[in-house]
Design a protein around this motif. Structure first.
Motif, PDB file in Angstrom:
ATOM      1  N   LYS A   1       2.788   7.239  -9.378  1.00 35.71           N
ATOM      2  CA  LYS A   1       2.205   7.647  -7.951  1.00 35.71           C
ATOM      3  C   LYS A   1       3.015   8.060  -7.093  1.00 35.71           C
ATOM      4  O   LYS A   1       2.875   8.321  -6.077  1.00 35.71           O
TER       5      LYS A   1
ATOM      6  N   MET B   1       0.822  -1.209   0.118  1.00 37.72           N
ATOM      7  CA  MET B   1       0.055  -0.075  -0.115  1.00 37.72           C
ATOM      8  C   MET B   1       0.990   1.142  -0.062  1.00 37.72           C
ATOM      9  O   MET B   1       1.642   1.339   0.798  1.00 37.72           O
TER      10      MET B   1
ATOM     11  N   GLY C   1      -1.924   4.654   1.309  1.00 38.05           N
ATOM     12  CA  GLY C   1      -3.456   4.057   1.626  1.00 38.05           C
ATOM     13  C   GLY C   1      -3.924   3.396   0.344  1.00 38.05           C
ATOM     14  O   GLY C   1      -5.033   2.927   0.403  1.00 38.05           O
ATOM     15  N   GLU C   2      -3.175   3.423  -0.900  1.00 42.83           N
ATOM     16  CA  GLU C   2      -3.483   3.150  -2.082  1.00 42.83           C
ATOM     17  C   GLU C   2      -2.930   1.658  -2.474  1.00 42.83           C
ATOM     18  O   GLU C   2      -1.582   1.688  -2.541  1.00 42.83           O
ATOM     19  N   ARG C   3      -3.739   0.574  -2.656  1.00 43.69           N
ATOM     20  CA  ARG C   3      -2.992  -0.526  -3.032  1.00 43.69           C
ATOM     21  C   ARG C   3      -2.344  -0.575  -4.401  1.00 43.69           C
ATOM     22  O   ARG C   3      -3.023  -0.405  -5.388  1.00 43.69           O
ATOM     23  N   ILE C   4      -1.018  -0.822  -4.640  1.00 45.19           N
ATOM     24  CA  ILE C   4      -0.184  -0.777  -5.892  1.00 45.19           C
ATOM     25  C   ILE C   4       0.208  -1.994  -6.280  1.00 45.19           C
ATOM     26  O   ILE C   4       0.825  -2.308  -7.112  1.00 45.19           O
TER      27      ILE C   4
END
Length: 255
Positions: free
Chosen positions: A76, A59, A62-65
């Motif tokens: 990102k 993450m 907070g964003e799943r990569i």
């Protein structure tokens, strides 16, 4: 800023990483240490999208990569360097920096081919930003020289500079002190802390030089045979019994 959640990676019958988890706070310098074969570079490859885990997720803010290709992860705000310096030796020092800025450009293939005024103006801006970045990293005086003539210490700094050209929020450094002498390693340690303190960049550092690790890290993760065996502050790691046992006989870990 970064969460590593239960990452497992196997190559055939060999488990390179087994259920590894930790997190990295914003503007933290986090070191990952361990012997050769502990899974450190594999971990960086998974975080940066060069390899995919068999299980677990990464993450970023907070964003799943997990599963994204490397170039999308770079967009990102994640950049990295490599254990073996990857520069374009036939390009100048400035051109190597400019390569790192390509994802920030907006000109398309056709406009570039036609050399439209907007393309020339954009290239002029990139060149100026490149010179400013070279000044920041201390290599402006080498701008027009081929990268192939640099010392190993200068190559390391240039590779970090090229990563900075992508304007990252988080920077992964894979053994940046490899091949450096004591004076160069000290200069590198000052530079890494400068990146965090002046530019607010979060840093994940894989490194064998324990003096560098202990001097600049806020916290340390220790891997051994693909498993996390310890995590804590430099002082906690220095006194951790599991770490001492894992590196028994290696003076830099037990001193």
């Amino acid at each position: 800023m970064l969460q590593i959640v239960n990452i497992t990676k196997r190559f055939g019958g060999i488990t390179a990483l087994s259920d590894v988890s930790f997190h990295v706070e914003k503007e933290e310098i986090k070191a990952v240490i361990g012997p050769n074969g502990a899974g450190k570079t594999t971990l960086l490859n998974i975080i940066s999208g060069m390899e995919q885990p068999d299980r677990g997720e990464v993450m970023l803010a907070g964003e799943r990569i997990t599963g994204l290709p490397a170039h999308d992860i770079a967009k990102k705000g994640l950049a990295r360097t490599f254990q073996h310096v990857e520069l374009f030796g036939n390009m100048t020092v400035l051109e190597n920096i400019m390569v790192g800025m390509h994802r920030r450009t907006s000109s398309g293939f056709l406009s570039c081919g036609l050399r439209l005024p907007t393309v020339r103006e954009e290239e002029k801006g990139i060149r100026q930003k490149g010179i400013e970045l070279l000044e920041y990293i201390g290599l402006k005086h080498r701008a027009d020289e081929p990268a192939s003539v640099l010392s190993i210490g200068e190559e390391r700094i240039l590779e970090i500079g090229r990563a900075l050209a992508t304007e990252p929020r988080i920077l992964l450094l894979d053994e940046p002190a490899s091949g450096l002498n004591e004076a160069e390693t000290f200069q590198l340690s000052v530079f890494i802390k400068q990146l965090r303190d002046e530019k607010g960049i979060t840093i994940v550092l894989v490194e064998h030089d324990m003096s560098l690790v202990m001097n600049i890290s806020d916290s340390i993760v220790v891997l051994d045979f693909g498993e996390k065996i310890a995590e804590g502050t430099p002082e906690e790691i220095r006194q951790d019994k599991k770490v001492i046992e894992a590196y028994l006989g290696e003076e830099e870990y037990v001193s």
